[in-house]
Design an enzyme around this catalytic site. Sequence first.
Site, PDB file in Angstrom:
ATOM      1  N   LYS C  79      44.811  29.408  32.433  1.00 47.37           N
ATOM      2  CA  LYS C  79      43.871  30.217  33.235  1.00 47.37           C
ATOM      3  C   LYS C  79      42.568  29.424  33.406  1.00 47.37           C
ATOM      4  CE  LYS C  79      41.853  34.912  33.137  1.00 47.37           C
ATOM      5  NZ  LYS C  79      41.796  36.159  32.359  1.00 47.37           N
ATOM      6  N   SER C 154      42.606  40.304  34.845  1.00 43.38           N
ATOM      7  CA  SER C 154      42.110  39.178  35.585  1.00 43.38           C
ATOM      8  C   SER C 154      43.038  37.958  35.557  1.00 43.38           C
ATOM      9  CB  SER C 154      40.738  38.769  35.080  1.00 43.38           C
ATOM     10  OG  SER C 154      40.800  38.441  33.724  1.00 43.38           O
ATOM     11  N   SER C 178      43.341  42.165  30.546  1.00 46.40           N
ATOM     12  CA  SER C 178      43.579  41.096  31.512  1.00 46.40           C
ATOM     13  C   SER C 178      44.793  40.210  31.295  1.00 46.40           C
ATOM     14  CB  SER C 178      42.344  40.209  31.613  1.00 46.40           C
ATOM     15  OG  SER C 178      41.292  40.941  32.211  1.00 46.40           O
TER      16      SER C 178
END
Lengths: 479, 95, 488
Positions: C79, C154, C178
């Site tokens: 990420k 997210s 997330s």
Amino acid sequence: MKYESIIGLEVHAQLLTDSKIFCGCSTSFGAAPNHSTCPVCAGFPGALPVLNKKVVEFALYAGLAMHCKIAGSSRLARKNYFYPDLPKGYQISQYELPICSNGYIDVDVGGATKRVRLIRIHVEEDAGKNIHDAYEDCSLIDLNRAGVPLLEIVSEPDIRNPGEAVSYLKSLRAILRYLEVCDGNMEEGSFRCDANISVRRIGTESLGTKVEIKNLNSFKAIEKALEYEIKRQTDTLSEGGILVQETRLWDDKNEQTRSMRSKESAHDYRYFPDPDLLPINLNQTWTQKVCSNLPELPEARKGRLMSQYGLSAYDAELLTGRRDVADYLEAAINVCPNAKALSNWIIGDLFRVLKERKLDEQLRISDWPLQPTQLGDLVQLIDDGKINGKIAKVIFEALLDTNQSPRLIMTQQRLEQVSDPASLERSIDQVLITHAQQVAAYRGGNDKIFGFLVGQVMKASQGKANPQKVNELLKAKLS
Amino acid sequence: MKLTSEVVARVAQLARLRLLPEELNQLTIELQSILQYMDKLREIDTSEIEPFTQAVYSSNAFRDDLVTNDPNTDAILANAPATAKTFFKVPKIIE
Amino acid sequence: MNLFSLTIHEASDKLRKREVSSQELTEAVFQRVAETDGLIRSYITLCREAAIAQAKEADERLKREAPSSPLLGIPVALKDNLLTQGLRTTCASRILDNFISPYDSTVVAKVRSAGAVITGKTNLDEFAMGSSAENSAFFPTRNPWHLERVPGGSSGGSAASVAADQCIAALGTDTGGSIRQPAAFCGIVGLKPTYGRVSRYGVIAFASSMDQVGPMTKDVRDCALLLEAISGHDPADSTSVNCPVPSYSKSLTGDIAGLRLGVPKEYFTSGLQWTVDEAVTDAIRQLEKCGAIIEEVSLPHAEYAMAVYYIIATAEASSNLARYDGMRYGHRAAGRDLAETYMLTRAEGFGPEVKRRIMLGTYALSAGYYDEYYLKAQKVRTLVCRDFDTAFKHCDAIVTPTSPSTAFKMGEKIQNPLQMYLSDICTISINLAGVPAISVPCGLDREGLPIGMQVIGKHFDEPTILRVAYAYEQQTEWHRKKPALSHA
């Protein structure tokens, strides 16, 4: 209408750790700009702080030395504001749970003791440095200083005049130097002070409008700034004016305080406990260990030197200003008990040499020009009548930077005091003959000539004659 | 508590966010509705409750006082928008 | 079978047996990315050249030594809020658009030294603030199951890339759900470790007291393997806990007989999409068949968790994001003076959701409001934690839906922040309490969209939640289902 001033002082002392408070960067002075930085102290994304244990220890030393209550559990907090020298956009400091609170120090103010209470002592990180005047259109930022550990010491508004303020600061600085947690150098910025001052009519209980003064870079500046503010505030009030609660800067050049007219109203720092750092739990074992390691502090040491060795307050003050000097004195006293004489030699001759060689700039002198034992031996020689005062000075100079014993120098250079009446009389007789005119003048009533004649005898003996004996014998001969 | 756009403007200043008038209005409305939702918390009596203070049940995470960092000025300056020698160059700071 | 469809354990097995090389595997993955990422847009940065070099090195190591880590030679995506030395790390924000990280985060360093091959940096909601990956400053990521739907957020990019076989596994971060919510939306496994289990050093901070890095994988075994590789005490992170890392794969026994599973009534309200309710209830029945004992428990402060979260997380974030000021790195606007530079840099650099949260957080901490908001929220947080403590007296793990709905349509919630926040309602309490939780796929809804079941454990009891998740998974085929990469 008489006014009194109420003064509180806030000191930021840079701590003498090797590394910064939250990262392993060096705290050494003088590195090239941004050379002592890393993602943590430069506020990079993802970086996290880890607390330097020594900083906590130093805070404990300071707090215990100043009779503070030590928090069982203490917390670091974020103080949020924006400034280019503040890389994270917040300073890690302490807010609700400081390490130390409610202490005091006793300060000597003109012979009397004044107790100045402390509100708190806490740890925090220093900001970087801004350079404003190198370029017209921009400023330069050096983050070497960002993250250097600071101790913030906040006093109660117990101080009543500029003189007390300076005495307090000097005492505080001496304590921090004794503990070797800070070198107390105002000029270099390792010991900074801000003042809070208000005035009120004598007899009133409530406090007047408080003004903060910043940019105080020396004891002289502090004294002048406070005097200026007291006058400004009392003048304003006497004339019926109103004082504004504000921050003012001391303008050393023009010797006045100026208002910091910033567009923003009071800062809202939005303090909250720093979630990246764990609480600091200080247990009894730790604080007891620190307590037992505390050195004898300046005030106590001064008192003891006065009572134990009969030294004057003035001398004791000078001798306990530095811990290493006080240690030196007592080491010398071990060899020769004449504390008074030793103290004169130290305050006079030794201090002179230290100053010449700039050794007094060190926090703890490691290379003494002569050892305390040597000084002790020297004074003992005088007390034993082996040498006189003037010769002692000669030997003192010869001792510098050697480990020789004074006795050895005395014998090698044949500097023994001559006290034997027979040889002294020979010298006296010689002088009386050579200076018959002066002798006549003396006998004629000019007493001052006596000193001259003594001087001549001393000269004839290359300074080695025993001055008291010479006095005696000469008086006898001239009577 | 009613959140006015004056308060929102002041908060934007504290956070160093320049907002256009439309943004200010929009944010005021959005924040009002969010804060209204937050008012739910008033339903709970927390007078005897200690605030949550740490997510990890320990203390005293320390490091020793050692210089462990190898200075790497280039790495620290590499992303800087402006530099002068090894300084960060920033707009003029007026004291 | 396509190489890119392999799991970590399958690929690792083949690599050790020399049936396939890391280079072949990596090439296959990059080929897959080239074919699919035009549509899905999981990646912000791809590192093909460096990856091939890492793969070559991994192949050398595989020849030379007895393999130490199952990650050796395995293509992993990261990420883009995890700092990677020498690589662009943007956090999906304009304010870090040009930022090249000068150091590796600890988790990335661990993954590198285990020999994994880093494929690239995946998309996210800007600064990890969001539940749909629509808040990325660059582009939204699409859900591989239905391209008009969000992948969740997210960690939307990581979730989509795992689901679409654009990597063998990925790392995400979880502050309010997330990892878990996008895992549920994309039909994969996602685990948020106990707070303090995994180092946060080098993870771009959002909410410091809640952020955790965690694995996002194709099955539970992979999840255990990746979790083991990234866990452990880090002296550079004061909040990382010094307790030993068990061998998580040993928990995968398949045996949950006698295990007490708590089902909190507050999570099965009318707000749940009925297909989600159905699927999770079914899954719980399945667990019962495996021998687990189902208990009803209560988490009475569940309804307040959102308010608590959005006050504390935004407060911490408002402070964490103050460093993005254009002075030392990142975007700097051309302001007339210092003050304007700050204001414009941050106005230009941050997107609307980030600004909204910074404003909320700043307000909650500001003078006059601190007690009413921040302090109050921290007190209610204590109550939320106590809820879990109490519940765990009666059960070993807690089972809930991961999300109240399946993946919503792109654009559906983005205009209504509060609605968007409410999609975190099942995951948020977990972050407040710091307990671990895993999401496993447990069904598909009428539109063919994945549904996730969440298993919550006691602090540092990842072994139990992995055990439950594994037992369930082995009884079903959900983890073998692959998305069509089609429009709905």
